[in-house]
Write a protein that holds these residues in place. Structure first.
Motif, PDB file in Angstrom:
ATOM      1  N   PHE A  12      24.279  49.708  62.125  1.00 20.48           N
ATOM      2  CA  PHE A  12      24.628  48.399  61.571  1.00 20.48           C
ATOM      3  C   PHE A  12      25.708  47.731  62.428  1.00 20.48           C
ATOM      4  CE2 PHE A  12      27.310  45.694  58.895  1.00 20.48           C
ATOM      5  CZ  PHE A  12      26.359  44.802  58.416  1.00 20.48           C
ATOM      6  N   ALA A  13      26.705  48.525  62.859  1.00 24.84           N
ATOM      7  CA  ALA A  13      27.772  47.990  63.707  1.00 24.84           C
ATOM      8  C   ALA A  13      27.209  47.502  65.041  1.00 24.84           C
ATOM      9  CB  ALA A  13      28.840  49.052  63.936  1.00 24.84           C
ATOM     10  N   LEU A  14      26.265  48.242  65.609  1.00 24.48           N
ATOM     11  CA  LEU A  14      25.647  47.818  66.871  1.00 24.48           C
ATOM     12  C   LEU A  14      24.921  46.484  66.701  1.00 24.48           C
ATOM     13  CD1 LEU A  14      24.163  51.207  68.166  1.00 24.48           C
ATOM     14  CD2 LEU A  14      26.132  49.984  69.093  1.00 24.48           C
ATOM     15  N   ARG A  15      24.138  46.382  65.628  1.00 23.83           N
ATOM     16  CA  ARG A  15      23.399  45.126  65.385  1.00 23.83           C
ATOM     17  C   ARG A  15      24.354  43.954  65.194  1.00 23.83           C
ATOM     18  NH1 ARG A  15      20.287  48.542  61.909  1.00 23.83           N
ATOM     19  NH2 ARG A  15      18.231  49.000  62.791  1.00 23.83           N
ATOM     20  N   SER A  16      25.430  44.193  64.472  1.00 18.55           N
ATOM     21  CA  SER A  16      26.377  43.113  64.182  1.00 18.55           C
ATOM     22  C   SER A  16      27.089  42.634  65.444  1.00 18.55           C
ATOM     23  CB  SER A  16      27.402  43.565  63.139  1.00 18.55           C
ATOM     24  OG  SER A  16      28.286  44.530  63.680  1.00 18.55           O
ATOM     25  N   ARG A  17      27.088  43.452  66.490  1.00 16.52           N
ATOM     26  CA  ARG A  17      27.735  43.078  67.750  1.00 16.52           C
ATOM     27  C   ARG A  17      26.727  42.626  68.802  1.00 16.52           C
ATOM     28  NH1 ARG A  17      30.835  46.700  65.073  1.00 16.52           N
ATOM     29  NH2 ARG A  17      33.098  46.453  65.176  1.00 16.52           N
ATOM     30  N   GLY A  18      25.489  42.408  68.378  1.00 13.86           N
ATOM     31  CA  GLY A  18      24.516  41.787  69.272  1.00 13.86           C
ATOM     32  C   GLY A  18      23.485  42.701  69.883  1.00 13.86           C
ATOM     33  N   LEU A  68      24.757  46.763  74.712  1.00 13.51           N
ATOM     34  CA  LEU A  68      24.565  45.437  75.295  1.00 13.51           C
ATOM     35  C   LEU A  68      24.179  45.525  76.777  1.00 13.51           C
ATOM     36  CD1 LEU A  68      27.533  43.604  73.566  1.00 13.51           C
ATOM     37  CD2 LEU A  68      25.101  43.125  73.211  1.00 13.51           C
ATOM     38  N   MET A  69      24.787  46.461  77.511  1.00 12.65           N
ATOM     39  CA  MET A  69      24.435  46.634  78.921  1.00 12.65           C
ATOM     40  C   MET A  69      23.002  47.144  79.058  1.00 12.65           C
ATOM     41  SD  MET A  69      27.983  48.138  80.538  1.00 12.65           S
ATOM     42  CE  MET A  69      27.464  48.079  82.258  1.00 12.65           C
ATOM     43  N   THR A  70      22.633  48.091  78.205  1.00 11.77           N
ATOM     44  CA  THR A  70      21.271  48.638  78.250  1.00 11.77           C
ATOM     45  C   THR A  70      20.257  47.558  77.895  1.00 11.77           C
ATOM     46  OG1 THR A  70      22.182  50.774  77.564  1.00 11.77           O
ATOM     47  CG2 THR A  70      19.806  50.516  77.417  1.00 11.77           C
ATOM     48  N   GLN A  71      20.584  46.770  76.905  1.00 11.16           N
ATOM     49  CA  GLN A  71      19.703  45.674  76.480  1.00 11.16           C
ATOM     50  C   GLN A  71      19.518  44.662  77.615  1.00 11.16           C
ATOM     51  OE1 GLN A  71      19.850  44.127  72.223  1.00 11.16           O
ATOM     52  NE2 GLN A  71      21.013  42.560  73.259  1.00 11.16           N
ATOM     53  N   ALA A  72      20.610  44.309  78.292  1.00 18.09           N
ATOM     54  CA  ALA A  72      20.545  43.346  79.402  1.00 18.09           C
ATOM     55  C   ALA A  72      19.718  43.888  80.567  1.00 18.09           C
ATOM     56  CB  ALA A  72      21.951  42.998  79.880  1.00 18.09           C
ATOM     57  N   LEU A  73      19.698  45.200  80.715  1.00 19.90           N
ATOM     58  CA  LEU A  73      18.959  45.823  81.822  1.00 19.90           C
ATOM     59  C   LEU A  73      17.446  45.737  81.604  1.00 19.90           C
ATOM     60  CD1 LEU A  73      20.082  47.228  84.378  1.00 19.90           C
ATOM     61  CD2 LEU A  73      19.635  49.416  83.257  1.00 19.90           C
ATOM     62  N   ASN A  74      17.022  45.632  80.332  1.00 23.75           N
ATOM     63  CA  ASN A  74      15.595  45.477  80.002  1.00 23.75           C
ATOM     64  C   ASN A  74      14.737  46.559  80.664  1.00 23.75           C
ATOM     65  OD1 ASN A  74      13.286  44.307  78.869  1.00 23.75           O
ATOM     66  ND2 ASN A  74      13.005  42.892  80.585  1.00 23.75           N
ATOM     67  N   VAL A  75      15.086  47.816  80.413  1.00 22.80           N
ATOM     68  CA  VAL A  75      14.393  48.951  81.037  1.00 22.80           C
ATOM     69  C   VAL A  75      12.982  49.092  80.473  1.00 22.80           C
ATOM     70  CG1 VAL A  75      14.456  51.431  81.442  1.00 22.80           C
ATOM     71  CG2 VAL A  75      16.591  50.132  81.358  1.00 22.80           C
ATOM     72  N   GLN A  76      12.019  49.285  81.361  1.00 20.74           N
ATOM     73  CA  GLN A  76      10.624  49.472  80.977  1.00 20.74           C
ATOM     74  C   GLN A  76      10.214  50.942  81.168  1.00 20.74           C
ATOM     75  OE1 GLN A  76       8.913  46.808  79.540  1.00 20.74           O
ATOM     76  NE2 GLN A  76      11.005  46.021  79.667  1.00 20.74           N
ATOM     77  N   PRO A  77       9.183  51.389  80.447  1.00 19.62           N
ATOM     78  CA  PRO A  77       8.837  52.823  80.441  1.00 19.62           C
ATOM     79  C   PRO A  77       8.497  53.421  81.809  1.00 19.62           C
ATOM     80  CG  PRO A  77       7.784  51.715  78.591  1.00 19.62           C
ATOM     81  CD  PRO A  77       8.406  50.644  79.427  1.00 19.62           C
ATOM     82  N   ARG A  78       8.046  52.613  82.763  1.00 18.84           N
ATOM     83  CA  ARG A  78       7.698  53.150  84.082  1.00 18.84           C
ATOM     84  C   ARG A  78       8.825  52.986  85.099  1.00 18.84           C
ATOM     85  NH1 ARG A  78       4.726  56.875  84.168  1.00 18.84           N
ATOM     86  NH2 ARG A  78       4.250  56.520  86.362  1.00 18.84           N
TER      87      ARG A  78
END
Length: 213
Positions: A12-18, A68-78
């Motif tokens: 919940f804390a992660l979601r609330s911070r974006g 947030l850094m991981t989300q910005a990186l937009n990592v794909q399965p391959r």
């Protein structure tokens, strides 16, 4: 509070911070941050959204920044991912659930040894960790689909940009140690580099060479 309640509060804390990406949240739910907090004094703070000290004068980043850094990186399965600054290994472990292959480097041998042990315990076979000067990346394994830098550089490092594939993304904190730094997302396109500023952050500096500790 039960483990399940702590985890629910953590998410919940992660979601609330974006942090809203479902794959990123799923990976962060699966990887227990407590496994990477070595000092027993701080073990009970593993689910709190705060940076914590680890060995060699380094820190484990606060979970919302990791997310947030991981989300910005937009990592794909391959994707093949390079992380510069292994630290505790927490960020690389999360990336390992999102990517095909993760290479992570740190200049501190003790941190590399400890992270390797944790990766083996958690059975994360797609993570390879090296003691190396991260500012030079890993030329032998390049190019990479994604590069994540967890230490601040004064400018996005040229050797790392050179190891990024066309269409690849790098996320890096930029700025001097004493000032507020800016998290930058760089995408390599056919025509050059596209930069986007994400938010203010504070990271340890990206240092050259291999530490003696």
């Amino acid at each position: 509070m039960t483990e399940a309640e702590r985890k629910m509060q953590f998410l919940f804390a992660l979601r609330s911070r974006g942090v809203t990406d479902g794959r990123v949240l799923g990976a962060m739910e699966q990887i227990n941050r407590a496994d990477f907090v070595q000092d027993g004094v701080f073990a009970d703070k593993a689910y709190e959204d705060m940076p914590l000290p680890i060995a060699c004068g380094q820190t484990i980043s606060q979970p919302s920044i990791v997310g947030l850094m991981t989300q910005a990186l937009n990592v794909q399965p391959r994707d093949k991912v390079l992380e510069v600054g292994t630290g505790s290994g927490y960020q690389a472990a999360i990336l390992s659930l999102l990517a095909r292959r993760v290479y992570t480097v740190d200049r501190h041998k003790a941190l590399v040894s400890n992270a390797r042990r944790i990766f083996e315990q958690l059975e994360l076979p797609n993570v390879t960790v090296f003691t190396a000067d991260g500012s030079h990346g890993l030329p032998d394994q390049a190019p990479f689909d994604r590069i994540l830098v967890t230490a601040a550089a004064e400018d996005p490092p040229g050797p790392l940009l050179a190891q990024l594939k066309i269409g690849g993304i790098m996320v890096v904190p930029v700025g001097q140690e004493e000032t507020v730094q800016t998290l930058i997302r760089v995408e390599r396109t056919e025509s050059g580099l596209d930069y986007k500023e994400l938010r203010d952050v504070r990271f340890v500096p990206l240092l050259e060479g291999i530490s003696r500790d």
